[in-house]
Design a protein around this motif. Structure first.
Motif, PDB file in Angstrom:
ATOM      1  N   ALA A 184      32.097 -29.980  -9.257  1.00 47.28           N
ATOM      2  CA  ALA A 184      30.635 -30.046  -9.185  1.00 47.28           C
ATOM      3  C   ALA A 184      30.123 -29.518  -7.851  1.00 47.28           C
ATOM      4  O   ALA A 184      29.131 -28.794  -7.793  1.00 47.28           O
ATOM      5  N   THR A 185      30.805 -29.875  -6.759  1.00 50.98           N
ATOM      6  CA  THR A 185      30.359 -29.413  -5.446  1.00 50.98           C
ATOM      7  C   THR A 185      30.673 -27.945  -5.231  1.00 50.98           C
ATOM      8  O   THR A 185      30.070 -27.302  -4.377  1.00 50.98           O
ATOM      9  N   ALA A 186      31.617 -27.388  -6.012  1.00 52.86           N
ATOM     10  CA  ALA A 186      31.975 -25.981  -5.850  1.00 52.86           C
ATOM     11  C   ALA A 186      31.032 -25.051  -6.607  1.00 52.86           C
ATOM     12  O   ALA A 186      31.039 -23.848  -6.387  1.00 52.86           O
ATOM     13  N   ILE A 187      30.213 -25.588  -7.515  1.00 52.10           N
ATOM     14  CA  ILE A 187      29.302 -24.765  -8.288  1.00 52.10           C
ATOM     15  C   ILE A 187      28.227 -24.208  -7.368  1.00 52.10           C
ATOM     16  O   ILE A 187      27.629 -24.940  -6.583  1.00 52.10           O
ATOM     17  N   PRO A 188      27.951 -22.885  -7.423  1.00 52.09           N
ATOM     18  CA  PRO A 188      26.899 -22.315  -6.580  1.00 52.09           C
ATOM     19  C   PRO A 188      25.556 -22.977  -6.846  1.00 52.09           C
ATOM     20  O   PRO A 188      25.282 -23.467  -7.949  1.00 52.09           O
ATOM     21  N   ALA A 189      24.715 -22.979  -5.816  1.00 48.87           N
ATOM     22  CA  ALA A 189      23.420 -23.642  -5.936  1.00 48.87           C
ATOM     23  C   ALA A 189      22.487 -22.900  -6.884  1.00 48.87           C
ATOM     24  O   ALA A 189      21.574 -23.490  -7.436  1.00 48.87           O
ATOM     25  N   ARG A 190      22.693 -21.584  -7.051  1.00 48.81           N
ATOM     26  CA  ARG A 190      21.809 -20.794  -7.907  1.00 48.81           C
ATOM     27  C   ARG A 190      22.628 -19.949  -8.869  1.00 48.81           C
ATOM     28  O   ARG A 190      23.679 -19.420  -8.495  1.00 48.81           O
ATOM     29  N   GLN A 191      22.128 -19.794 -10.083  1.00 48.17           N
ATOM     30  CA  GLN A 191      22.812 -18.951 -11.046  1.00 48.17           C
ATOM     31  C   GLN A 191      22.664 -17.477 -10.702  1.00 48.17           C
ATOM     32  O   GLN A 191      23.599 -16.703 -10.874  1.00 48.17           O
ATOM     33  N   THR A 192      21.485 -17.083 -10.280  1.00 47.18           N
ATOM     34  CA  THR A 192      21.246 -15.688  -9.899  1.00 47.18           C
ATOM     35  C   THR A 192      20.475 -15.641  -8.592  1.00 47.18           C
ATOM     36  O   THR A 192      19.858 -16.627  -8.184  1.00 47.18           O
ATOM     37  N   MET A 193      20.492 -14.480  -7.960  1.00 47.27           N
ATOM     38  CA  MET A 193      19.739 -14.264  -6.735  1.00 47.27           C
ATOM     39  C   MET A 193      18.797 -13.090  -6.936  1.00 47.27           C
ATOM     40  O   MET A 193      19.117 -12.149  -7.660  1.00 47.27           O
ATOM     41  N   PRO A 194      17.639 -13.115  -6.295  1.00 45.56           N
ATOM     42  CA  PRO A 194      16.744 -11.964  -6.382  1.00 45.56           C
ATOM     43  C   PRO A 194      17.381 -10.740  -5.731  1.00 45.56           C
ATOM     44  O   PRO A 194      18.290 -10.851  -4.905  1.00 45.56           O
ATOM     45  N   ALA A 195      16.898  -9.569  -6.111  1.00 44.00           N
ATOM     46  CA  ALA A 195      17.509  -8.316  -5.652  1.00 44.00           C
ATOM     47  C   ALA A 195      17.555  -8.214  -4.142  1.00 44.00           C
ATOM     48  O   ALA A 195      18.536  -7.722  -3.572  1.00 44.00           O
ATOM     49  N   GLU A 196      16.511  -8.688  -3.463  1.00 42.31           N
ATOM     50  CA  GLU A 196      16.474  -8.556  -2.003  1.00 42.31           C
ATOM     51  C   GLU A 196      17.546  -9.388  -1.316  1.00 42.31           C
ATOM     52  O   GLU A 196      17.931  -9.079  -0.182  1.00 42.31           O
ATOM     53  N   GLU A 197      18.031 -10.443  -1.967  1.00 43.24           N
ATOM     54  CA  GLU A 197      19.122 -11.233  -1.404  1.00 43.24           C
ATOM     55  C   GLU A 197      20.478 -10.711  -1.871  1.00 43.24           C
ATOM     56  O   GLU A 197      21.427 -10.636  -1.099  1.00 43.24           O
ATOM     57  N   ARG A 198      20.559 -10.346  -3.147  1.00 40.77           N
ATOM     58  CA  ARG A 198      21.819  -9.864  -3.697  1.00 40.77           C
ATOM     59  C   ARG A 198      22.254  -8.569  -3.010  1.00 40.77           C
ATOM     60  O   ARG A 198      23.441  -8.351  -2.778  1.00 40.77           O
ATOM     61  N   TYR A 199      21.296  -7.722  -2.668  1.00 42.25           N
ATOM     62  CA  TYR A 199      21.623  -6.429  -2.068  1.00 42.25           C
ATOM     63  C   TYR A 199      21.079  -6.336  -0.642  1.00 42.25           C
ATOM     64  O   TYR A 199      20.693  -5.265  -0.184  1.00 42.25           O
ATOM     65  N   ALA A 200      21.079  -7.453   0.064  1.00 41.90           N
ATOM     66  CA  ALA A 200      20.501  -7.482   1.414  1.00 41.90           C
ATOM     67  C   ALA A 200      21.191  -6.498   2.346  1.00 41.90           C
ATOM     68  O   ALA A 200      20.534  -5.810   3.139  1.00 41.90           O
ATOM     69  N   THR A 201      22.513  -6.403   2.255  1.00 38.89           N
ATOM     70  CA  THR A 201      23.245  -5.491   3.142  1.00 38.89           C
ATOM     71  C   THR A 201      22.863  -4.050   2.857  1.00 38.89           C
ATOM     72  O   THR A 201      22.650  -3.250   3.776  1.00 38.89           O
ATOM     73  N   GLU A 202      22.772  -3.684   1.575  1.00 34.89           N
ATOM     74  CA  GLU A 202      22.399  -2.316   1.222  1.00 34.89           C
ATOM     75  C   GLU A 202      20.993  -1.985   1.709  1.00 34.89           C
ATOM     76  O   GLU A 202      20.747  -0.887   2.233  1.00 34.89           O
ATOM     77  N   LEU A 203      20.066  -2.915   1.538  1.00 36.61           N
ATOM     78  CA  LEU A 203      18.689  -2.663   1.971  1.00 36.61           C
ATOM     79  C   LEU A 203      18.615  -2.472   3.483  1.00 36.61           C
ATOM     80  O   LEU A 203      17.934  -1.561   3.974  1.00 36.61           O
ATOM     81  N   ALA A 204      19.306  -3.334   4.226  1.00 36.10           N
ATOM     82  CA  ALA A 204      19.302  -3.214   5.686  1.00 36.10           C
ATOM     83  C   ALA A 204      19.998  -1.919   6.119  1.00 36.10           C
ATOM     84  O   ALA A 204      19.554  -1.246   7.065  1.00 36.10           O
ATOM     85  N   PHE A 205      21.085  -1.570   5.444  1.00 39.62           N
ATOM     86  CA  PHE A 205      21.812  -0.343   5.780  1.00 39.62           C
ATOM     87  C   PHE A 205      20.929   0.884   5.536  1.00 39.62           C
ATOM     88  O   PHE A 205      20.857   1.785   6.389  1.00 39.62           O
ATOM     89  N   LEU A 206      20.255   0.937   4.394  1.00 48.40           N
ATOM     90  CA  LEU A 206      19.412   2.093   4.084  1.00 48.40           C
ATOM     91  C   LEU A 206      18.227   2.191   5.033  1.00 48.40           C
ATOM     92  O   LEU A 206      17.797   3.293   5.387  1.00 48.40           O
ATOM     93  N   ALA A 207      17.691   1.051   5.454  1.00 47.83           N
ATOM     94  CA  ALA A 207      16.593   1.074   6.427  1.00 47.83           C
ATOM     95  C   ALA A 207      17.046   1.672   7.746  1.00 47.83           C
ATOM     96  O   ALA A 207      16.282   2.391   8.412  1.00 47.83           O
ATOM     97  N   ALA A 208      18.305   1.397   8.140  1.00 46.10           N
ATOM     98  CA  ALA A 208      18.836   1.951   9.384  1.00 46.10           C
ATOM     99  C   ALA A 208      19.311   3.384   9.200  1.00 46.10           C
ATOM    100  O   ALA A 208      19.242   4.184  10.136  1.00 46.10           O
ATOM    101  N   HIS A 209      19.781   3.702   7.997  1.00 51.12           N
ATOM    102  CA  HIS A 209      20.344   5.034   7.754  1.00 51.12           C
ATOM    103  C   HIS A 209      19.274   6.115   7.701  1.00 51.12           C
ATOM    104  O   HIS A 209      19.456   7.219   8.220  1.00 51.12           O
ATOM    105  N   ASP A 210      18.162   5.813   7.049  1.00 49.30           N
ATOM    106  CA  ASP A 210      17.095   6.799   6.877  1.00 49.30           C
ATOM    107  C   ASP A 210      15.880   6.341   7.661  1.00 49.30           C
ATOM    108  O   ASP A 210      15.128   5.469   7.220  1.00 49.30           O
ATOM    109  N   ASP A 211      15.693   6.926   8.843  1.00 47.46           N
ATOM    110  CA  ASP A 211      14.563   6.534   9.687  1.00 47.46           C
ATOM    111  C   ASP A 211      13.418   7.538   9.592  1.00 47.46           C
ATOM    112  O   ASP A 211      12.602   7.663  10.492  1.00 47.46           O
TER     113      ASP A 211
END
Length: 386
Positions: free
Chosen positions: A7-34
């Motif tokens: 029970a304690t190992a179950i993730p708190a959320r079933q899904t995450m919004p796109a901005e959280e699920r792909y946070a690394t990609e979004l931050a990378f693209l913001a830095a990559h294309d200025d």
């Protein structure tokens, strides 16, 4: 592992919004294309397209090292469809014009809306779900009635709608199933998209009587082409949107890969490994495509059911097969396919049952006679459709 540990190992959320699920990609693209970007945008338009469509197999590299980001990153495609469609959507949003995504149910309109909002604004959370019970307050504002009674109409008592919050911050507001809203509720958007401000008559005579839209604000709405209980949009509201049609996936291999990937993820969220054979998934996708288009891969005519045989439905069936194989083993998972298909086609029109039987008596039988062991087994399971 004990039940408590599970029970304690179950993730708190079933899904995450796109901005959280792909946070690394979004931050990378913001830095990559200025390069230049529209006011209020988190990414450049070019980077927004790359975020949705992927980097085409190319690993992108940052011009200079970043403290918290990888130096190189491959951007995976998240939407299976024409790149030109995504580019037109991005151009529409860059021009601060409303975007309306229309199409058959299950063609990933909502997912595309979420991805675009995350790329442009950094958040997809400013969303209104359209229903017959949606009121004008969902597009404009409401009141905190405790404060309203105590203080009268004040800015502090005002409760912003998701649309008004997007206007204040110059972000993208999403409206799901806009045609399910009543016409008089829909038309609250006409002045918002025209004047780019919301009037608050209760605050007349004060500086807060009007809320202007900050640069970058716009709206993405979705609507199903085949649906019941919908309200036609007024001509005035239609003129304030650019319409883009999201078509079903044209390529069979791309659809199979998408069904496999999403079904695998769904079964993994259910706590199991995905164990459905690829040949079974390919046969499943073939059935959905044949019934959706009214024509088999071999060119045989097929009577289309009234139910939309969407890719999203194929994913759900594939996930159900995976869960059954993981938690209720004991037979060939292929034996479960007819029953799940029957559950899909019975959703709208009872006559679709006969159409599914007709498909079995046509393409399924002919493929079985051509010597395919897979289709021969499916033909033998025809009795499961009764």
């Amino acid at each position: 592992m004990t039940l408590m540990e599970q029970a304690t190992a179950i993730p708190a959320r079933q899904t995450m919004p796109a901005e959280e699920r792909y946070a690394t990609e979004l931050a990378f693209l913001a830095a990559h294309d200025d390069g230049p970007r529209p006011p209020g945008w988190a990414l450049t338009p070019r980077a927004a397209v790359t975020f949705v469509c992927g980097s085409g197999g190319e690993t992108l590299k940052l011009a200079k090292p970043h403290e918290t980001l990888p130096d190189r990153l491959l951007i995976a495609p998240k939407f299976v469809g024409e790149r030109a469609l995504v580019e037109r959507c991005v151009v529409t949003l860059a021009g601060e014009r409303g975007l309306l995504l229309v199409g058959e149910p299950g063609t990933a309109k909502s997912m595309l809306s979420e991805l675009l909002a995350a790329a442009v604004s950094g958040t997809s959370a400013l969303t209104v779900q359209g229903t017959a019970g949606t009121t004008e307050d969902a597009f404009r504002y409401g009141w905190n009635y405790a404060l309203l009674l105590a203080q009268g109409p004040t800015p502090q008592a005002l409760v912003d709608s998701p649309v008004l919050t997007a206007m204040r911050g110059g972000r993208v507001a999403r409206i799901e199933e806009i045609t399910r809203c009543l016409p008089e509720v829909q038309d609250a958007l006409v002045s918002i998209l025209s004047d780019r401000r919301v009037s608050v008559p209760e605050l007349a005579g004060t500086a807060d009587a009007q809320v202007p839209a900050a640069p970058g604000f716009t709206v993405i709405a979705t609507a199903n082409l085949r649906d019941r209980g919908v309200s036609e949009m007024s001509a005035a509201l239609k003129r304030r949107f650019n319409f883009e049609t999201v078509e079903p996936i044209a390529d069979a291999e791309a659809e199979s890969a998408l069904v496999r990937g999403q079904a695998t993820a769904a079964v993994q969220r259910a706590g199991a490994a995905f164990g459905v054979d690829e040949a079974v998934l390919d046969a499943l996708v073939t059935v959905f495509r044949d019934l959706r288009t009214g024509r088999s891969a071999e060119g045989w005519d097929v009577e289309r059911p009234g139910t939309v045989m969407s890719t999203a439905e194929a994913v759900q069936v594939a996930a159900s097969l995976g869960v059954a194989a993981a938690y209720l083993p004991g037979g060939d998972v292929l034996d479960l396919v007819p029953g799940h298909l029957l559950g899909v086609v019975r959703k709208d029109d009872p006559a679709d049952h006969a159409r599914l039987l007709g498909y079995w008596d046509g393409p399924v039988r002919r493929r079985a006679e051509d010597g395919s062991a897979m289709w021969r087994r499916l033909w033998d399971l025809r009795g499961n459709l009764r």
